[in-house]
Design a protein around this motif. Structure first.
Motif, PDB file in Angstrom:
ATOM      1  N   ARG A 200      43.889  30.090  38.105  1.00 23.79           N
ATOM      2  CA  ARG A 200      43.515  31.447  37.653  1.00 23.79           C
ATOM      3  C   ARG A 200      43.161  32.346  38.831  1.00 23.79           C
ATOM      4  NH1 ARG A 200      40.430  29.309  33.325  1.00 23.79           N
ATOM      5  NH2 ARG A 200      41.821  29.169  31.540  1.00 23.79           N
ATOM      6  N   ASN A 203      46.296  33.204  40.667  1.00 22.86           N
ATOM      7  CA  ASN A 203      47.144  34.020  39.801  1.00 22.86           C
ATOM      8  C   ASN A 203      46.613  35.459  39.732  1.00 22.86           C
ATOM      9  OD1 ASN A 203      49.468  33.926  38.102  1.00 22.86           O
ATOM     10  ND2 ASN A 203      48.099  34.262  36.364  1.00 22.86           N
ATOM     11  N   ASP A 204      45.303  35.601  39.531  1.00 26.46           N
ATOM     12  CA  ASP A 204      44.713  36.949  39.446  1.00 26.46           C
ATOM     13  C   ASP A 204      44.937  37.688  40.766  1.00 26.46           C
ATOM     14  OD1 ASP A 204      43.920  36.366  36.945  1.00 26.46           O
ATOM     15  OD2 ASP A 204      41.790  36.076  37.407  1.00 26.46           O
ATOM     16  N   TYR A 205      44.748  36.948  41.871  1.00 26.53           N
ATOM     17  CA  TYR A 205      44.925  37.564  43.188  1.00 26.53           C
ATOM     18  C   TYR A 205      46.360  38.079  43.349  1.00 26.53           C
ATOM     19  CZ  TYR A 205      45.465  38.097  48.181  1.00 26.53           C
ATOM     20  OH  TYR A 205      45.754  38.607  49.412  1.00 26.53           O
TER      21      TYR A 205
END
Ligand code: HEM
Length: 414
Positions: A200, A203-205
């Motif tokens: 996560r 992925n968010d980055y």
């Protein structure tokens, strides 16, 4: 007291050898000794993994190449029976979008085409002067600092991290976060919570960064990928997965090769002398291939599943059965490499190794890795001929618990 014979009598799976197996004490560069007799003569055997399932493990060089080239062999991790690395990977299956790593042709071809162009021979050769400059700067900095120095921190990690980040367009100030996350992501024993947490965060980055590149494109790979999202060729989630894959695959691997090769060469001074005393790029390139063969940094086995029955090595792999391709063992296959456990930088067929895999999933970044390693091996031992380990090899901590093998730290003097 437990009795393994009676406890396992009714369950053939429980009696099978467990994978992964430990390497032998005092032999940090060799494959687990118990594996070789298990698959001798056939190039494959069955083993038991963490979830109690009993996939095939393929160790023979020829058998691996046959299977890696067979369209009946799939990387689709969603198929029941897929031999996941660990519980964390299995738990994340529905959260990971399709990518080169988990799709078969023709879907795989679509993703792969979007990713390959920056890593062609020509594009990477053009980066050689930059790789040389960064390597020299890092060595200068190390030599100007105190002794002992940790060569992982001083050179092995910063060089590939810098290169892959520059190519992708990842800001330098985010390197520490990228490295921490990618390194956590390849823990062999990650729990589902840990594995999902790492995924996560990365992925968010990447989602944020690709959105930024859409608004303000630059001359880098993530900006090119952002254009493909805008054109509707791939989704934003797939684009982020490409970024995660390239970042993770692109720095831990080469970094481990630099750290581990330094230990192996310092332990084999006659071989180190070959690199120290040559200016011939062909000799250095040959040494890189032999070290890729000998070191086996990808040591947990690549995961696959059979979509149909496949006859191989006198056995039948049934549809739905898991397959683990243990690339490292193929690189020590005596049918291909005479005296396979000897490090021989002049070996003439070293390049036939399977260290970058084989077939359609063969490593996208292999030219980049090759040039990074050629520059580092061709520079470090010539510039620092007195380089030596600052502690005995049996006190060095090897990455037995990671999917990519290497050393955590390597203190050296000169
Ligand atoms: C010494 C360094 C490296 C080694 C030993 C290595 C090894 C491998 C291996 C064995 C595979 C095949 C996996 C399979 O078939 O399941 C692979 C695939 C891949 N590697 Fe590397 N790699 C290295 C460096 C890099 C670098 C620098 C990059 C970054 C560009 C990279 C990106 C990838 C990608 C994206 C794939 C997936 C390809 C596909 O599935 O089509 N690797 N690598």
């Amino acid at each position: 007291m437990s009795n393994p014979v009676t406890e396992t009598a009714g369950d053939p799976a429980a009696a099978m050898p467990e994978w992964p197996m430990p390497r032998a004490e005092g032999c940090p560069f060799d494959p687990p000794p118990a594996l070789r007799p298990l698959s001798a003569g056939k190039g494959l055997a069955t083993i038991r993994i963490w979830d109690g399932s009993t996939p095939w493990i393929v160790t023979g060089h020829a058998e691996q190449r046959t299977l890696l080239n067979d369209p009946r062999v799939s990387v689709d991790e969603k198929l029941p029976g897929f031999p996941h690395w660990h519980e964390g990977m299995a738990a994340g299956v529905d959260h990971r979008p399709r990518s080169v790593f988990n799709s078969d042709a023709p879907e795989h071809t679509h993703y792969r085409r979007i990713m390959t162009s920056p890593f062609t021979f020509k594009r990477v050769e053009a980066l050689r002067p930059v790789i040389q400059r960064i390597t020299d700067d890092l060595i200068d900095k190390m030599l100007a600092g105190p002794q002992p120095a940790d060569i992982v921190e001083a050179l092995a990690l910063p060089l590939p991290t810098y290169m892959i980040s520059e190519i992708l367009g990842v800001p330098q100030e985010d390197h520490a976060f990228i490295h921490r996350s990618a390194s956590e992501g390849i823990r062999r024993n990650a729990t589902p919570e840990q594995a999902m947490g790492v995924f996560r965060a990365l992925n968010d980055y990447l989602l944020g960064l690709i959105e930024k590149k859409t608004a303000e494109p630059a001359d880098d790979v993530l900006s090119d990928i952002a254009v493909r999202v805008k054109a509707g060729d791939i989704t934003l989630a797939e684009a982020a997965m490409m970024g995660i894959g390239l970042l993770s695959a692109g720095h831990e691997t080469s970094a481990n090769m630099i750290g581990l090769a330094t230990v192996a060469l310092l332990e084999n001074p006659d071989q180190l002398a070959i690199l120290r005393d040559t200016e011939d790029p062909k000799v250095v390139a040959g040494a890189v291939e032999e070290l890729l063969r000998y070191l086996g940094i990808i040591h947990g086995g690549q995961r696959r599943i059979a979509k149909e029955d496949i006859e191989i090595g006198g056995e039948v792999i049934r549809a739905g059965e898991g397959i683990i391709i243990e690339l490292f063992s193929a690189n020590r296959d005596e049918n291909v490499f005479p005296e396979p456990d000897v490090l021989d930088l002049h070996r003439d067929n070293a390049r036939h190794h399977n260290a970058f895999g084989f077939g359609i999933h063969q490593c996208i970044g292999q030219q980049l890795a090759r040039v990074e390693l050629q520059v580092v091996y061709g520079t470090l031992f010539r510039r620092v001929p007195t380089l030596r380990l600052a502690k005995p090899v049996d006190e060095i901590e090897f990455k037995h618990d990671r999917l990519a093998y290497g050393v955590y730290a390597l203190p050296v003097n000169w």
